[in-house]
Design an enzyme around this catalytic site. Structure first.
Site, PDB file in Angstrom:
ATOM      1  CB  CYS A   2      -0.875  -0.107   1.425  1.00 29.33           C
ATOM      2  SG  CYS A   2      -1.733  -1.414   1.400  1.00 29.33           S
ATOM      3  NE  ARG A  50      -6.631  -4.073   1.510  1.00 28.12           N
ATOM      4  CZ  ARG A  50      -7.524  -4.793   1.910  1.00 28.12           C
ATOM      5  NH1 ARG A  50      -9.055  -5.181   1.265  1.00 28.12           N
ATOM      6  NH2 ARG A  50      -7.199  -6.411   2.368  1.00 28.12           N
ATOM      7  CB  ALA A  52      -6.176  -6.270  -1.207  1.00 26.95           C
ATOM      8  CB  SER A 377      13.140  -9.802  -3.170  1.00 31.64           C
ATOM      9  OG  SER A 377      15.349  -9.643  -3.791  1.00 31.64           O
TER      10      SER A 377
END
Length: 611
Positions: A2, A50, A52, A377
């Site tokens: 977000c 947002r 989600a 990552s």
């Protein structure tokens, strides 16, 4: 994930400023493409975009809780990987929950523990809490600085946002970059708290910023500390593996599709293999993605940084782990597309990047986003385990400056060398770097009885974990969130960072190579080719066609007398132009990248420079 933004003002009525709040919030639509929301009261306005990830129907923001003395509202970005345990603990303490989201866990945690909620969190996060009971704002950032958070003090309050562009959308914030900001841009030192834009600050990782009618205060709730490491080699390797197993398991939790970024190096391969094991127990296959360049493997030429191409190692790991793998192969035309550069520079808010490595990362993330919303990552393993080649260079080890700058000078220069002579003189970047280094050195914790060499290696490790890694984390966050992809970084779990930071250098290199602890902790999960592979950085295209395209674009800027020419060394640039497109080497290419980036930055942000 977000994007968050907000405005606190103790004088004006912010309910009349809805269009400005909406504009601030809109700048981060890419960070949160799924939903938008604002919470506005006379003294506080909070905005949220947002993406989600957890509890898709129940995690809407801004999120507020009513109390007998007034509401407490929060906007939150990131993930708390231990939210399940925290929710159980808070329930035992009598807290009630209406959703399954980690956002509500953090909000209820604040109601229970106040600002100390930050000390209970394991994760990557940046959030703001407006407590109307005390008319106080809290800005909180995770320990390693994985998630960004900026603020801009005003006459009667503060502006804040996940990115500078959110703050700059407010008329109270001026788009000015002064001498200190320019020094920060071109020195490559990442001063804690420095945000480049004049008047703007970055919340320092591991820090809480409090704003109320009395002013602004900072509190550090976490920092790296020196501690004696008493575990032997076998125990240390086992503990690293134990931590990695737990970290990867936590970071695979998601209600949306997830994947891993695979480069064929030790770091990303270890994460891929461990994720494959975790998901395999549930009958799933891990999905992996890598970036490659057209013809790179077939035409690869070793250079000072890279001995081998990534492709063969990527495929060894994918086959060994059994991942559902996809190569994202880029050609020179796509990589040099001005629209791609514009997207990358816009995402970063500053024009000093890593050239084609920024564009390729953006394009990689954009392609991944078509299939997954979350990616794990291998970023930061080199800083944690001592993986960079310069960690092992005796000259760099003894250099009285930041190690990466000592290494760059050994390779022939720095970004500051590209500045115009007038600007270079006015900024005195060398003095700035020297002062920054002394400040950073003073912040390195000491362990009584530590020998000179061990102390020096602790210094190098600390500099990388508190300065260098933050540049790379910021780059990864901006490039990924520009396309609405959440990238998680298991190696930044503070438990792992604390543990390995205090392991003696002899343990970190006990097999005579870099990253010994990681190599041995993950060796049983990896193909032999990767276990034995020498460290290789994120890939860069070697295709001369890319250099020729850069030359043509740079030549056009020179003909048009672009404003970027006022910042860079015109004489040196003319020498570059005189070389011609067929002789564009790495150094020349990097100069052209800077020119093109600065040009885009001027056009996108239209900054005022005050030197």
């Amino acid at each position: 994930m977000c994007g968050i933004s907000g405005w606190i003002d103790f004088q004006r009525d912010l309910t009349r400023e809805q269009p400005v709040i909406d504009a601030m919030c809109h700048t981060m639509a890419c960070r949160g493409p799924d939903a938008a929301g604002t919470w506005v009261r006379p003294r506080a306005a909070l905005g949220h975009r947002r993406l989600a990830i957890i509890d898709l129907p129940g995690g809407a923001q801004p999120m507020a809780a009513d109390t007998p003395d007034g509401p407490v509202a929060m906007v939150y970005s990131g993930e708390a990987y231990n939210f399940t345990e925290l929710r159980d603990e808070l329930r035992r303490r009598g807290r009630k929950f209406d959703t399954d989201s980690d956002t509500e866990v953090v909000l209820q945690g604040y109601l229970e523990w106040g600002p100390a909620v930050a000390e209970h969190l394991n994760g990557m996060y940046a959030f703001a809490v407006w407590d109307s009971r005390t008319e106080q704002l809290l800005l909180v950032r995770d320990r390693m600085g994985v998630k960004p958070l900026y603020y801009y003090p005003t006459e009667h309050g503060v502006l804040f946002g996940s990115e500078p562009k959110a703050i700059l959308a407010n008329p109270l914030a001026e788009k000015v970059v002064d001498a200190d900001g320019l020094r920060e841009m071109f020195a490559m030192t990442k001063t804690p708290g420095q945000a480049v834009w004049a008047g703007m600050r970055e919340v320092v990782p591991g820090t809480i910023v409090t704003v109320d009618r009395g002013g602004l205060r900072e509190h550090t709730y976490w920092q790296l500390e020196a501690a004696e490491h008493t575990d032997d080699r076998e125990t240390t390797v086992a503990r690293v593996r134990e931590l990695l197993d737990d970290i990867v398991a936590r970071q695979l939790i998601s209600d949306v599709p997830r994947c891993v970024l695979l480069s064929g190096g030790l770091d990303s391969s270890a994460i891929t293999a461990l994720a494959g094991q975790q998901l395999g127990r549930a009958g799933e296959k891990v999905r992996s993605f890598s970036v490659d360049f057209l013809g790179q493997t077939e035409n690869f030429v070793p250079d000072p940084l890279r001995d081998t191409p990534d492709g063969p190692y990527v495929h060894d790991v994918a086959q060994h782990v059994g991942s559902l793998h996809q190569d994202i192969v880029l050609d020179p035309t796509t990589l040099a597309d001005p629209a791609v550069r514009r997207a990358a520079v816009t995402a970063r808010d500053v024009p000093v990047g890593l050239g084609d490595m920024d564009q390729s990362l953006y394009l990689l993330f954009k392609a991944i986003r078509e299939h997954s919303t979350v990616a794990l990552s291998g970023e930061s393993a080199d800083e944690v385990f001592g993986g960079y080649r310069w960690f092992h260079d005796p000259e760099v080890q003894q250099a009285h400056t930041f190690p990466w700058l000592a290494n760059a000078r050994g390779q022939g220069g720095s970004v500051a060398d590209m500045l115009s002579p007038e600007l270079r003189s006015a900024l005195d970047v060398d003095r700035f770097v020297a002062d920054s280094y002394e400040t950073a050195l003073a912040g390195v914790p000491q362990l009584p009885g530590e020998g000179d060499f061990e102390r020096r290696m602790r210094v190098m490790s600390h500099l990388h974990l508190t300065r260098f890694v933050r540049t790379l984390l910021d780059r990864k966050d901006r490039m990924s969130m520009a396309v609405g992809l959440e990238v998680r970084v298991p190696f930044c779990d503070h438990r792992l960072v604390e543990y390995v930071f205090n392991a003696p250098w002899a343990l970190k290199t006990f097999d005579g190579r870099e990253k010994s602890l990681l190599r041995h902790a993950a060796a049983d999960t990896l193909p032999r080719s990767v276990v034995e592979r020498v460290k290789s950085p994120y890939p860069s295209t070697q295709d001369p066609a890319y250099g020729r395209k850069l030359f043509d674009q740079a030549a056009e800027l020179v003909r048009a007398q672009d404003p970027a020419l006022s910042v860079l060394d015109a004489g040196a640039l003319q020498q570059v132009m005189d070389i011609g497109p067929e002789a564009v080497n790495t150094g020349v290419r990097y100069f052209m990248e800077r020119l093109l980036d600065v040009s885009v930055w001027f056009d996108v942000h239209k900054p005022t420079l005050k030197v």
